[in-house]
Design an enzyme around this catalytic site. Sequence first.
Site, PDB file in Angstrom:
ATOM      1  N   GLU A 198     -61.409  73.371   2.213  1.00  0.00           N
ATOM      2  CA  GLU A 198     -61.649  73.168   3.641  1.00  0.00           C
ATOM      3  C   GLU A 198     -60.629  72.205   4.249  1.00  0.00           C
ATOM      4  O   GLU A 198     -60.375  72.238   5.453  1.00  0.00           O
ATOM      5  CB  GLU A 198     -63.054  72.593   3.862  1.00  0.00           C
ATOM      6  CG  GLU A 198     -64.200  73.487   3.419  1.00  0.00           C
ATOM      7  CD  GLU A 198     -65.537  72.755   3.491  1.00  0.00           C
ATOM      8  OE1 GLU A 198     -65.582  71.654   4.088  1.00  0.00           O
ATOM      9  OE2 GLU A 198     -66.530  73.265   2.932  1.00  0.00           O
ATOM     10  N   ASP A 249     -65.448  61.641 -13.330  1.00  0.00           N
ATOM     11  CA  ASP A 249     -65.939  60.962 -14.515  1.00  0.00           C
ATOM     12  C   ASP A 249     -66.953  61.838 -15.249  1.00  0.00           C
ATOM     13  O   ASP A 249     -67.814  62.472 -14.621  1.00  0.00           O
ATOM     14  CB  ASP A 249     -66.593  59.642 -14.083  1.00  0.00           C
ATOM     15  CG  ASP A 249     -67.047  58.793 -15.243  1.00  0.00           C
ATOM     16  OD1 ASP A 249     -66.193  58.380 -16.039  1.00  0.00           O
ATOM     17  OD2 ASP A 249     -68.265  58.534 -15.348  1.00  0.00           O
TER      18      ASP A 249
END
Length: 601
Positions: free
Chosen positions: A302, A223
Site C-alpha cells: 500500500e 522478531d
Amino acid sequence: MSNPPVPAASGASSPWWADAVVYQIYPRSFADGNGDGMGDLRGVMDRLPYLEQLGVDAIWLSPFYKSPQADGGYDVADYRQVDPLFGSLADFDAMLQDAHRRGMKVIVDLVPNHTSDEHEWFRAALGALPGSPERDRYIFREGRDEVPGSGDGNRAPNNWKSVFGGPAWSRVTEADGSPGQWYLHLFDSKQPDLNWENPEVQEEMRAVLRFWLDRGADGFRVDVAHGLVKEAGLPDWDGVAAMVEGTAGPRPDSHLPGDAPGAHTDAEEPHRAVSPMYPPSPFFDQDGVHDIYRDWHRVLEEYGGNRMMVAEAWVEPAERLARYVRPDEMQQAFNFDFLLAGWDAERMAEAIEASLAAAASVGAPSTWVLSNHDTVRHTSRFGLKDPTTFPKGIAADDEQPDAPLGLARARAATLVALALPGSAYVYQGEELGLPEHTTLPAEARQDPTFFRTRGAETGRDGCRVPLPWAEDEPGFGFSTTHGGPAVQPWLPQPDSFGPLAADQQDGEEGSTLELYRAAIRFRSARRLGLGSVEWTDEHAPDSGLLAFRNGDVLVVANMGFASAPVPEGYSVALSSGPEPAEDWAGMREVPVDCTVYLQPK
C-alpha cells in the site's frame, strides 16, 4: 563440492534492500545523547555522520518502544510510543528525517510474538474471567491436575520449556485469590505470547505496521518470525529450543544477587539446547506463519517505495527458510547458517552455496551476518580454541579468547561477507573490532536468561556493552554530558575497549574501522551485492582456502595452512592483514588473511 556459478537477485531496477549494507543499532548501547548513561535516539542522531562516513545504506534499530525493559526492550508495553529512556516520537521523527537526508533507510524492530505483561491488553486479561475476549488475545489454558481427577490444575498445560530456561507457562491468581489459569510465554514470564488465531491480534499488528510506515519507516525486522503460530492442541514436546545454538553447563558457583536486574524471574534448572532449530517443534516454523506474512506483504505494498521486511527465523534447512522470502511474503531472512559456520572454510563454503541456491530458488537475495545482539561477538568466537563453537556467552571462568587471533580472523571473514551477493548486516561495534566483554560481574548482568538458568547460561550482556567513541573520555565517550558530571554507562566497559575507540581508529591506516569503510566503498563501487558467486580453481576448503569470483573481483580467504600464490592478472584491492607473499609454500604457518583482488580490464 560442485563449483557452479550461483546467481543472486540482480538488475538495474533492483530494490535498495537487495544489496544493502545494514547497520544494526542496539539503542541502549550505541550512543547516549542526554547524559544519563543509557543510549537513546538523540545519540543515534548525533552519530549519523559517523554512519554516513562508514558507508552503510540503512540502519536497523532494535526496540525503542515503551517497555519495562525486562528483556532489553523486547517486552513491549506500547507499540506506538517511544520509551522515555530513549526519547520521544519527536526524537524518532527527527532522527529518521536526518537519516533519510543522508541517504540512509531506517528499519525498525517489530516484536509480534509476545507483548510485555505490562501491556494494557495483558493487564485487562488478568482482570477478566477465563474464556473472556480479553484472555483470548493471549494463550491461556487450564492446568492439568497434579492428581488425575482432583481438579486442582496444579500442573502446566504441557511440558514446553522457555527459550530462556525454565517452564514456558506461568499460573495467574484470579480476582478471588484462587489459583487460576496458566499463560504461555516462550521467553520470559514477563513476555506473554499473543494468540495469532485471534482476528483482533491480527488487525492490531496491521495497525502497528501502518503507524510506523506512516511515519516514514522503510522496513521492519520481524522478531521471532518463525514463532507466531503454534500447533493445534499445543501437544507435549520433549525437545528444547533456543534462539542461538550452543550449550551451557551448570555454574554451581554463580553469584546471583537478589537485587540484581532481572532477578524477578522464576529461575529454574539450566536450559540446555543442542540447536536453535531442533526440529520438529510444535511452536516454531508452523506453516500458518506464512499466511500472516502474505497479509503483511499486502500492507507494505500500500505504501510503495520498496518497503521491506527481514525475518529473524532460526529455521533449517535453507530450503525451509526460503519459504519466508517467497515473492508474496518477506523480502529477506537472516542467514544464520552463515553465522553459525564459524571459522571453518568447509562449513562457510557450504553455507554460502546452500544459502544462495535456496534464496535464488524463490527469486530473493541472501543475507550475510556474523554477529548480532543475541550472539557472542565473532571477534571473540573466532579466537576460541575451536572457532566453530557457539557459546551462550563467555564468563571470566570460561576459556578466554585469543584476542589478536580472533580479530585477524574476524577481519578476514568480514571481507568474505562484504564481497558476497545479497545484503550484508553489520552489528554495531564490529567495525571497531570490539570483542565480547568476557569478565562482566554477575551483579552487572541484566539478561533474563542468566537469571532464569541460575547463571548456567552467561547470557547476552557481553555483546551489548556500550560502544567506545573516545579513549580519553569517561565511559570512553559513550555519554554526552552537556557539561554535567560524568556518568557511568548502563553496563561497564572493559579496558580493552579504550584502544579500539572510534577516535583512535579514525583515519588510521590499517585500522579495523578503515578496513570496513574501504570494503563497503569497494562493495558499492563494484556492485558486488548484485553479482554472483563462482568458485575458482584456487578454492580448496578442505585445505582451508575459500576462493570465489564475483564479476571481475577474486576473493581468496586463507582459513588454514595452504599456500596461495597471487594469481596472475590480478592486483590487490583489499587485504584483511599483511600484504600477501608471492608464495606461501613451505611456511610452517600461513598468515590469517582474506585478500580481495581486482582483475585489470
